[in-house]
Design a protein around this motif. Structure first.
Motif, PDB file in Angstrom:
ATOM      1  N   PRO A   2       0.919  -1.131   0.116  1.00 32.05           N
ATOM      2  CA  PRO A   2      -0.047   0.031   0.177  1.00 32.05           C
ATOM      3  C   PRO A   2       0.985   1.281   0.054  1.00 32.05           C
ATOM      4  CG  PRO A   2       0.223  -0.857   2.186  1.00 32.05           C
ATOM      5  CD  PRO A   2       0.617  -1.981   1.523  1.00 32.05           C
ATOM      6  N   LEU A   3       0.245   2.241  -0.509  1.00 31.72           N
ATOM      7  CA  LEU A   3       1.033   3.628  -0.820  1.00 31.72           C
ATOM      8  C   LEU A   3       1.192   4.114   0.817  1.00 31.72           C
ATOM      9  CD1 LEU A   3      -0.497   5.061  -3.904  1.00 31.72           C
ATOM     10  CD2 LEU A   3       1.825   3.940  -3.784  1.00 31.72           C
ATOM     11  N   PRO A   4       2.079   4.878   1.103  1.00 33.44           N
ATOM     12  CA  PRO A   4       2.399   5.712   2.219  1.00 33.44           C
ATOM     13  C   PRO A   4       1.045   6.674   2.365  1.00 33.44           C
ATOM     14  CG  PRO A   4       4.331   5.551   1.168  1.00 33.44           C
ATOM     15  CD  PRO A   4       3.385   5.201   0.201  1.00 33.44           C
ATOM     16  N   LYS A   5       0.577   6.842   3.555  1.00 33.44           N
ATOM     17  CA  LYS A   5      -0.562   7.682   3.938  1.00 33.44           C
ATOM     18  C   LYS A   5      -0.113   9.112   3.299  1.00 33.44           C
ATOM     19  CE  LYS A   5      -3.039   9.891   7.811  1.00 33.44           C
ATOM     20  NZ  LYS A   5      -3.188   9.940   9.146  1.00 33.44           N
ATOM     21  N   GLU A   6       1.213   9.795   3.529  1.00 36.41           N
ATOM     22  CA  GLU A   6       1.327  10.929   2.858  1.00 36.41           C
ATOM     23  C   GLU A   6       1.409  11.056   1.544  1.00 36.41           C
ATOM     24  OE1 GLU A   6       3.300   9.011   4.963  1.00 36.41           O
ATOM     25  OE2 GLU A   6       3.559  10.190   6.790  1.00 36.41           O
ATOM     26  N   VAL A   7       1.446  10.079   0.820  1.00 33.77           N
ATOM     27  CA  VAL A   7       1.498  10.025  -0.723  1.00 33.77           C
ATOM     28  C   VAL A   7      -0.028  10.124  -0.997  1.00 33.77           C
ATOM     29  CG1 VAL A   7       1.751   8.748  -2.754  1.00 33.77           C
ATOM     30  CG2 VAL A   7       3.618   8.760  -1.160  1.00 33.77           C
ATOM     31  N   LEU A   8      -0.983   9.182  -0.404  1.00 34.86           N
ATOM     32  CA  LEU A   8      -2.314   9.327  -0.578  1.00 34.86           C
ATOM     33  C   LEU A   8      -2.937  10.591  -0.222  1.00 34.86           C
ATOM     34  CD1 LEU A   8      -3.376   5.901   0.715  1.00 34.86           C
ATOM     35  CD2 LEU A   8      -3.339   6.479  -1.722  1.00 34.86           C
ATOM     36  N   THR A   9      -2.365  11.399   0.708  1.00 33.27           N
ATOM     37  CA  THR A   9      -2.886  12.390   1.118  1.00 33.27           C
ATOM     38  C   THR A   9      -2.527  13.625   0.166  1.00 33.27           C
ATOM     39  OG1 THR A   9      -2.660  12.230   3.443  1.00 33.27           O
ATOM     40  CG2 THR A   9      -2.864  14.481   2.962  1.00 33.27           C
ATOM     41  N   ALA A  10      -1.278  13.542  -0.379  1.00 33.77           N
ATOM     42  CA  ALA A  10      -0.799  14.643  -1.604  1.00 33.77           C
ATOM     43  C   ALA A  10      -1.641  14.382  -2.839  1.00 33.77           C
ATOM     44  CB  ALA A  10       0.597  14.435  -1.871  1.00 33.77           C
ATOM     45  N   VAL A  11      -2.111  13.177  -3.052  1.00 29.89           N
ATOM     46  CA  VAL A  11      -2.754  12.931  -4.535  1.00 29.89           C
ATOM     47  C   VAL A  11      -3.898  13.497  -4.159  1.00 29.89           C
ATOM     48  CG1 VAL A  11      -3.747  11.045  -5.763  1.00 29.89           C
ATOM     49  CG2 VAL A  11      -1.495  10.811  -5.114  1.00 29.89           C
ATOM     50  N   ARG A  12      -4.636  13.307  -3.013  1.00 30.08           N
ATOM     51  CA  ARG A  12      -5.998  13.627  -2.703  1.00 30.08           C
ATOM     52  C   ARG A  12      -6.097  15.215  -2.843  1.00 30.08           C
ATOM     53  NH1 ARG A  12      -5.953   9.952   1.884  1.00 30.08           N
ATOM     54  NH2 ARG A  12      -7.107   7.877   1.283  1.00 30.08           N
ATOM     55  N   ALA A  13      -5.247  15.850  -2.187  1.00 31.19           N
ATOM     56  CA  ALA A  13      -5.093  17.322  -2.236  1.00 31.19           C
ATOM     57  C   ALA A  13      -4.887  17.856  -3.816  1.00 31.19           C
ATOM     58  CB  ALA A  13      -3.606  17.790  -1.562  1.00 31.19           C
ATOM     59  N   MET A  14      -3.925  17.157  -4.470  1.00 35.51           N
ATOM     60  CA  MET A  14      -3.813  17.712  -6.016  1.00 35.51           C
ATOM     61  C   MET A  14      -4.950  17.306  -6.416  1.00 35.51           C
ATOM     62  SD  MET A  14      -1.160  15.938  -8.684  1.00 35.51           S
ATOM     63  CE  MET A  14      -2.310  14.484  -8.981  1.00 35.51           C
ATOM     64  N   VAL A  15      -5.916  16.400  -6.606  1.00 32.55           N
ATOM     65  CA  VAL A  15      -7.169  16.249  -7.236  1.00 32.55           C
ATOM     66  C   VAL A  15      -8.139  17.306  -6.890  1.00 32.55           C
ATOM     67  CG1 VAL A  15      -8.987  14.877  -7.506  1.00 32.55           C
ATOM     68  CG2 VAL A  15      -6.688  13.815  -7.646  1.00 32.55           C
ATOM     69  N   VAL A  16      -8.297  17.520  -5.339  1.00 34.08           N
ATOM     70  CA  VAL A  16      -9.242  18.447  -4.973  1.00 34.08           C
ATOM     71  C   VAL A  16      -8.901  19.890  -5.489  1.00 34.08           C
ATOM     72  CG1 VAL A  16     -10.047  19.638  -3.055  1.00 34.08           C
ATOM     73  CG2 VAL A  16     -10.017  17.009  -3.003  1.00 34.08           C
ATOM     74  N   LEU A  17      -7.524  20.257  -5.618  1.00 28.44           N
ATOM     75  CA  LEU A  17      -7.243  21.626  -5.601  1.00 28.44           C
ATOM     76  C   LEU A  17      -7.409  21.617  -7.279  1.00 28.44           C
ATOM     77  CD1 LEU A  17      -4.219  21.972  -3.516  1.00 28.44           C
ATOM     78  CD2 LEU A  17      -6.385  23.244  -3.076  1.00 28.44           C
ATOM     79  N   THR A  18      -7.088  20.758  -7.925  1.00 27.36           N
ATOM     80  CA  THR A  18      -7.287  20.763  -9.416  1.00 27.36           C
ATOM     81  C   THR A  18      -8.880  21.153  -9.846  1.00 27.36           C
ATOM     82  OG1 THR A  18      -5.254  19.245  -9.839  1.00 27.36           O
ATOM     83  CG2 THR A  18      -6.880  19.574 -11.741  1.00 27.36           C
ATOM     84  N   VAL A  19      -9.596  20.239  -9.056  1.00 28.99           N
ATOM     85  CA  VAL A  19     -11.038  20.606  -9.511  1.00 28.99           C
ATOM     86  C   VAL A  19     -11.675  21.833  -9.280  1.00 28.99           C
ATOM     87  CG1 VAL A  19     -13.499  19.647  -8.794  1.00 28.99           C
ATOM     88  CG2 VAL A  19     -11.567  18.139  -9.295  1.00 28.99           C
ATOM     89  N   LEU A  20     -11.184  22.185  -8.118  1.00 26.66           N
ATOM     90  CA  LEU A  20     -11.479  23.603  -7.368  1.00 26.66           C
ATOM     91  C   LEU A  20     -10.992  24.779  -8.027  1.00 26.66           C
ATOM     92  CD1 LEU A  20     -11.714  23.055  -3.379  1.00 26.66           C
ATOM     93  CD2 LEU A  20     -13.393  23.522  -5.072  1.00 26.66           C
ATOM     94  N   LEU A  21      -9.501  24.824  -8.119  1.00 26.02           N
ATOM     95  CA  LEU A  21      -9.036  25.911  -8.831  1.00 26.02           C
ATOM     96  C   LEU A  21      -8.897  25.875 -10.267  1.00 26.02           C
ATOM     97  CD1 LEU A  21      -6.113  26.467  -6.170  1.00 26.02           C
ATOM     98  CD2 LEU A  21      -8.517  27.531  -6.190  1.00 26.02           C
ATOM     99  N   GLY A  22      -8.872  24.567 -10.925  1.00 28.14           N
ATOM    100  CA  GLY A  22      -8.464  24.475 -12.288  1.00 28.14           C
ATOM    101  C   GLY A  22      -9.715  24.303 -13.128  1.00 28.14           C
ATOM    102  N   LEU A  23     -10.770  24.076 -12.288  1.00 30.87           N
ATOM    103  CA  LEU A  23     -12.209  23.964 -12.935  1.00 30.87           C
ATOM    104  C   LEU A  23     -13.226  24.928 -12.508  1.00 30.87           C
ATOM    105  CD1 LEU A  23     -12.057  20.154 -13.508  1.00 30.87           C
ATOM    106  CD2 LEU A  23     -11.664  21.611 -15.327  1.00 30.87           C
TER     107      LEU A  23
END
Length: 213
Positions: A2-23
């Motif tokens: 399994p991926l480390p917790k920090e990596v999953l958190t970073a991926v989730r943050a990237m997706v959320v911020l992309t949707v919010l700020l990019g779209l």
């Protein structure tokens, strides 16, 4: 593994911020702009007879075909004396690019450029402005702007050109001066920038006079 917790958190943050700020954010801003100021949001276009002829944000020099060609076979043009001319452009008034001349105050090329621009300004405007000399030419009439497509000129520049435009069109000088005042603006909030006259809007008013005459 399994991926480390920090990596999953970073991926989730990237997706959320992309949707919010990019779209979401651009969509909301675009929608509000289209509802409240569609003309500005779409580029402040200037239309004539249903055809887009320019933008209030882009200075373009009206010219006449001289019937001659340069060494490359391209047509040679000259400033149209019946219209107001914007300030010189490092881009050749290209509407798909923007840059400045980058000439230094002590540059030999700068001195030559300003000398040529001053001579051209005098040749175009001195016949209708007796007593006009190099020392009386407004600075914006011989210098380029930072963008190369500045739509505005100074009120002093417009006043000199107004006499030439009135003579070329056979119009009363007071009528052309009134058009200049109509398309003039002061400093932003009374403090920032310099007073100016919008050349594309001013020339559109002149074209409208042609259409109604």
């Amino acid at each position: 593994m399994p991926l480390p917790k920090e990596v999953l958190t970073a991926v989730r943050a990237m997706v959320v911020l992309t949707v919010l700020l990019g779209l979401a954010y651009p969509a909301v801003v675009t929608g509000v702009a289209q509802l409240t100021m569609p003309d500005r949001a779409n580029g402040s276009f200037i239309a004539s007879d249903g055809q887009v002829t320019g933008s209030r944000l882009l200075g373009v020099a009206p010219t006449l075909d001289t019937g001659k060609q340069d060494d490359n076979g391209d047509p040679v043009t000259a400033p149209d004396p019946s219209f107001f001319q914007p300030r010189p452009s490092a881009t050749g008034y290209a509407t798909d690019t923007s840059y400045f001349s980058n000439r230094g105050p002590n540059s030999d090329t700068a001195r030559q450029f300003y000398k040529e621009e001053a001579a051209a300004y005098l040749a175009l405007n001195a016949p209708t402005s007796p007593g006009l000399t190099v020392g009386k030419i407004p600075i914006d009439a011989v210098t380029t702007s930072g963008s190369g497509v500045d739509p505005e000129i100074s009120k002093a520049n417009a006043a000199i050109q107004a006499r030439r435009v009135a003579a070329a069109r056979g119009l009363p000088p007071a009528q052309v001066a009134a058009l200049v005042r109509k398309h003039s603006r002061g400093r932003f909030l009374g403090v920032f920038g310099e007073p100016g006259v919008n050349v594309p809007e001013l020339n559109r008013s002149l074209r409208n006079l042609e259409a109604t005459s």
